[in-house]
Design a protein around this motif. Structure first.
Motif, PDB file in Angstrom:
ATOM      1  N   LEU A  31      54.181  60.393  35.068  1.00 50.44           N
ATOM      2  CA  LEU A  31      55.216  61.080  35.834  1.00 50.44           C
ATOM      3  C   LEU A  31      54.618  61.775  37.057  1.00 50.44           C
ATOM      4  O   LEU A  31      55.249  61.802  38.121  1.00 50.44           O
ATOM      5  CB  LEU A  31      55.962  62.085  34.940  1.00 50.44           C
ATOM      6  CG  LEU A  31      57.118  62.820  35.593  1.00 50.44           C
ATOM      7  CD1 LEU A  31      58.155  61.861  36.165  1.00 50.44           C
ATOM      8  CD2 LEU A  31      57.762  63.774  34.585  1.00 50.44           C
ATOM      9  N   THR A  32      53.417  62.317  36.938  1.00 54.76           N
ATOM     10  CA  THR A  32      52.789  62.960  38.100  1.00 54.76           C
ATOM     11  C   THR A  32      52.663  61.957  39.248  1.00 54.76           C
ATOM     12  O   THR A  32      52.960  62.291  40.395  1.00 54.76           O
ATOM     13  CB  THR A  32      51.383  63.495  37.761  1.00 54.76           C
ATOM     14  OG1 THR A  32      50.648  62.477  37.084  1.00 54.76           O
ATOM     15  CG2 THR A  32      51.447  64.741  36.934  1.00 54.76           C
ATOM     16  N   ASP A  33      52.217  60.762  38.952  1.00 55.59           N
ATOM     17  CA  ASP A  33      52.033  59.759  39.999  1.00 55.59           C
ATOM     18  C   ASP A  33      53.379  59.290  40.561  1.00 55.59           C
ATOM     19  O   ASP A  33      53.509  59.077  41.761  1.00 55.59           O
ATOM     20  CB  ASP A  33      51.228  58.573  39.466  1.00 55.59           C
ATOM     21  CG  ASP A  33      49.810  58.971  39.108  1.00 55.59           C
ATOM     22  OD1 ASP A  33      49.253  59.860  39.781  1.00 55.59           O
ATOM     23  OD2 ASP A  33      49.266  58.405  38.146  1.00 55.59           O
ATOM     24  N   ALA A  34      54.361  59.133  39.696  1.00 56.87           N
ATOM     25  CA  ALA A  34      55.686  58.728  40.173  1.00 56.87           C
ATOM     26  C   ALA A  34      56.272  59.789  41.093  1.00 56.87           C
ATOM     27  O   ALA A  34      56.845  59.464  42.140  1.00 56.87           O
ATOM     28  CB  ALA A  34      56.614  58.474  38.991  1.00 56.87           C
ATOM     29  N   LEU A  35      56.130  61.055  40.720  1.00 55.27           N
ATOM     30  CA  LEU A  35      56.665  62.136  41.545  1.00 55.27           C
ATOM     31  C   LEU A  35      55.923  62.227  42.877  1.00 55.27           C
ATOM     32  O   LEU A  35      56.544  62.281  43.931  1.00 55.27           O
ATOM     33  CB  LEU A  35      56.552  63.480  40.803  1.00 55.27           C
ATOM     34  CG  LEU A  35      57.453  63.652  39.591  1.00 55.27           C
ATOM     35  CD1 LEU A  35      57.056  64.905  38.811  1.00 55.27           C
ATOM     36  CD2 LEU A  35      58.920  63.721  40.015  1.00 55.27           C
ATOM     37  N   ARG A  36      54.603  62.275  42.796  1.00 59.30           N
ATOM     38  CA  ARG A  36      53.808  62.512  44.006  1.00 59.30           C
ATOM     39  C   ARG A  36      53.753  61.288  44.924  1.00 59.30           C
ATOM     40  O   ARG A  36      54.001  61.395  46.113  1.00 59.30           O
ATOM     41  CB  ARG A  36      52.386  62.928  43.617  1.00 59.30           C
ATOM     42  CG  ARG A  36      52.316  64.306  42.957  1.00 59.30           C
ATOM     43  CD  ARG A  36      50.885  64.689  42.631  1.00 59.30           C
ATOM     44  NE  ARG A  36      50.044  64.722  43.798  1.00 59.30           N
ATOM     45  CZ  ARG A  36      49.949  65.744  44.641  1.00 59.30           C
ATOM     46  NH1 ARG A  36      50.646  66.840  44.437  1.00 59.30           N
ATOM     47  NH2 ARG A  36      49.136  65.674  45.677  1.00 59.30           N
ATOM     48  N   HIS A  37      53.442  60.142  44.364  1.00 62.70           N
ATOM     49  CA  HIS A  37      53.231  58.958  45.190  1.00 62.70           C
ATOM     50  C   HIS A  37      54.490  58.120  45.363  1.00 62.70           C
ATOM     51  O   HIS A  37      54.686  57.506  46.406  1.00 62.70           O
ATOM     52  CB  HIS A  37      52.108  58.102  44.602  1.00 62.70           C
ATOM     53  CG  HIS A  37      50.837  58.870  44.411  1.00 62.70           C
ATOM     54  ND1 HIS A  37      50.150  59.452  45.450  1.00 62.70           N
ATOM     55  CD2 HIS A  37      50.153  59.202  43.289  1.00 62.70           C
ATOM     56  CE1 HIS A  37      49.087  60.087  44.991  1.00 62.70           C
ATOM     57  NE2 HIS A  37      49.070  59.960  43.676  1.00 62.70           N
ATOM     58  N   THR A  42      55.260  66.364  46.169  1.00 61.17           N
ATOM     59  CA  THR A  42      53.854  66.741  45.997  1.00 61.17           C
ATOM     60  C   THR A  42      53.654  68.164  45.502  1.00 61.17           C
ATOM     61  O   THR A  42      52.520  68.609  45.368  1.00 61.17           O
ATOM     62  CB  THR A  42      53.092  66.546  47.318  1.00 61.17           C
ATOM     63  OG1 THR A  42      53.734  67.315  48.347  1.00 61.17           O
ATOM     64  CG2 THR A  42      53.050  65.083  47.722  1.00 61.17           C
ATOM     65  N   GLY A  43      54.714  68.869  45.216  1.00 63.98           N
ATOM     66  CA  GLY A  43      54.570  70.221  44.676  1.00 63.98           C
ATOM     67  C   GLY A  43      53.974  70.222  43.282  1.00 63.98           C
ATOM     68  O   GLY A  43      53.332  71.183  42.866  1.00 63.98           O
ATOM     69  N   THR A  44      54.172  69.154  42.540  1.00 69.55           N
ATOM     70  CA  THR A  44      53.575  69.010  41.222  1.00 69.55           C
ATOM     71  C   THR A  44      52.119  68.631  41.408  1.00 69.55           C
ATOM     72  O   THR A  44      51.811  67.578  41.951  1.00 69.55           O
ATOM     73  CB  THR A  44      54.315  67.931  40.410  1.00 69.55           C
ATOM     74  OG1 THR A  44      55.686  68.298  40.306  1.00 69.55           O
ATOM     75  CG2 THR A  44      53.710  67.785  39.026  1.00 69.55           C
ATOM     76  N   ARG A  81      63.045  68.737  36.822  1.00 69.16           N
ATOM     77  CA  ARG A  81      62.975  69.773  37.855  1.00 69.16           C
ATOM     78  C   ARG A  81      61.512  70.053  38.149  1.00 69.16           C
ATOM     79  O   ARG A  81      60.713  70.217  37.230  1.00 69.16           O
ATOM     80  CB  ARG A  81      63.682  71.033  37.367  1.00 69.16           C
ATOM     81  CG  ARG A  81      63.912  72.064  38.439  1.00 69.16           C
ATOM     82  CD  ARG A  81      64.836  73.152  37.917  1.00 69.16           C
ATOM     83  NE  ARG A  81      65.124  74.106  38.962  1.00 69.16           N
ATOM     84  CZ  ARG A  81      65.312  75.382  38.762  1.00 69.16           C
ATOM     85  NH1 ARG A  81      65.277  75.863  37.534  1.00 69.16           N
ATOM     86  NH2 ARG A  81      65.558  76.192  39.759  1.00 69.16           N
ATOM     87  N   THR A  82      61.202  70.097  39.433  1.00 70.28           N
ATOM     88  CA  THR A  82      59.843  70.412  39.860  1.00 70.28           C
ATOM     89  C   THR A  82      59.870  71.726  40.635  1.00 70.28           C
ATOM     90  O   THR A  82      60.936  72.296  40.880  1.00 70.28           O
ATOM     91  CB  THR A  82      59.277  69.300  40.762  1.00 70.28           C
ATOM     92  OG1 THR A  82      60.048  69.262  41.971  1.00 70.28           O
ATOM     93  CG2 THR A  82      59.301  67.949  40.068  1.00 70.28           C
ATOM     94  N   VAL A  83      58.704  72.166  41.066  1.00 72.31           N
ATOM     95  CA  VAL A  83      58.641  73.430  41.800  1.00 72.31           C
ATOM     96  C   VAL A  83      59.506  73.378  43.053  1.00 72.31           C
ATOM     97  O   VAL A  83      60.057  74.408  43.466  1.00 72.31           O
ATOM     98  CB  VAL A  83      57.171  73.803  42.106  1.00 72.31           C
ATOM     99  CG1 VAL A  83      56.572  72.877  43.154  1.00 72.31           C
ATOM    100  CG2 VAL A  83      57.060  75.267  42.499  1.00 72.31           C
ATOM    101  N   GLU A  84      59.669  72.204  43.642  1.00 69.43           N
ATOM    102  CA  GLU A  84      60.529  72.090  44.811  1.00 69.43           C
ATOM    103  C   GLU A  84      61.973  72.470  44.467  1.00 69.43           C
ATOM    104  O   GLU A  84      62.730  72.916  45.326  1.00 69.43           O
ATOM    105  CB  GLU A  84      60.507  70.664  45.380  1.00 69.43           C
ATOM    106  CG  GLU A  84      59.208  70.264  46.055  1.00 69.43           C
ATOM    107  CD  GLU A  84      58.259  69.513  45.120  1.00 69.43           C
ATOM    108  OE1 GLU A  84      58.398  69.626  43.883  1.00 69.43           O
ATOM    109  OE2 GLU A  84      57.376  68.815  45.647  1.00 69.43           O
ATOM    110  N   GLY A  85      62.353  72.310  43.221  1.00 66.74           N
ATOM    111  CA  GLY A  85      63.707  72.619  42.781  1.00 66.74           C
ATOM    112  C   GLY A  85      63.967  74.096  42.553  1.00 66.74           C
ATOM    113  O   GLY A  85      65.105  74.490  42.294  1.00 66.74           O
ATOM    114  N   LEU A  86      62.946  74.923  42.630  1.00 64.15           N
ATOM    115  CA  LEU A  86      63.150  76.365  42.446  1.00 64.15           C
ATOM    116  C   LEU A  86      63.778  77.013  43.680  1.00 64.15           C
ATOM    117  O   LEU A  86      64.434  78.042  43.562  1.00 64.15           O
ATOM    118  CB  LEU A  86      61.824  77.062  42.127  1.00 64.15           C
ATOM    119  CG  LEU A  86      61.153  76.677  40.809  1.00 64.15           C
ATOM    120  CD1 LEU A  86      59.859  77.462  40.632  1.00 64.15           C
ATOM    121  CD2 LEU A  86      62.095  76.915  39.632  1.00 64.15           C
ATOM    122  N   ALA A  87      63.561  76.430  44.826  1.00 62.59           N
ATOM    123  CA  ALA A  87      64.116  76.988  46.061  1.00 62.59           C
ATOM    124  C   ALA A  87      65.612  76.696  46.124  1.00 62.59           C
ATOM    125  O   ALA A  87      66.034  75.569  45.897  1.00 62.59           O
ATOM    126  CB  ALA A  87      63.412  76.385  47.272  1.00 62.59           C
TER     127      ALA A  87
END
Length: 177
Positions: A31-37, A42-44, A81-87
């Protein structure tokens, strides 16, 4: 979940920070690679890649999870939800993020995204946490800068603000989540 071809690529559809999304991945893609790449989220962060440091923590169906230990195909149909979703909106910070900033609870910031995700999930369940509880929650995260004391203060302050015990700051980046 349908049987997947180990050699092929698969489209995984899920909700990321409230938006429907899809990404094409191999069965073994984390999941890290799917989210980031795959999605540019890239917040994760990717730290130890063994689930120990907590830098990659995201929320899956409201539950904190180590994205470095989660196969991307496993989140099919889930709310992630990632850190980007906190805003609450672009250019604004969430309550917990503002408290971190105000309390200088981030040093190099590498571990911060994962800690924020764990605290966000915990505060949603326990709006009035004790210092001990916050300490236990962040105990699953490694901060090489050893800045745990201001992190705990920021979490307690954010919890109080979310409960309405203290007023929201009037700074422009503050959010009213």
């Amino acid at each position: 979940m349908p049987q997947l071809d180990a050699q092929g690529r698969h489209t995984v559809a899920f909700t990321l920070n409230g938006r429907e999304t899809a990404v094409e991945v191999e069965t073994r893609t984390l999941l890290t690679d799917a989210l980031r790449h795959g999605l540019g989220a890239t917040g994760t962060h990717v730290g130890c890649e063994h689930g120990v440091c907590g830098a990659c923590t995201v929320s899956i169906e409201g539950v904190p999870a180590r994205a470095c230990l989660t196969l991307a195909v496993g989140v099919e149909g889930c709310a992630v939800r990632t850190v980007e979703g906190l805003a609450p909106e672009p250019g604004r910070l969430g309550v917990l993020q503002v408290a971190f900033r105000r309390r200088h609870a981030l040093q190099c910031g590498f571990c911060t995204a994962g800690i924020l995700m764990s605290l966000d999930a915990y505060l949603a369940l326990r709006p009035n946490p004790s210092r001990r509880e916050i300490t236990e929650v962040i105990g699953g995260h490694l901060c090489r800068c050893t800045g745990y004391a201001p992190i705990i203060e920021a979490a307690l302050e954010a919890a109080a603000e979310l409960r309405g015990d203290i007023p929201a700051p009037s700074s422009p980046e503050a959010a009213h989540a």
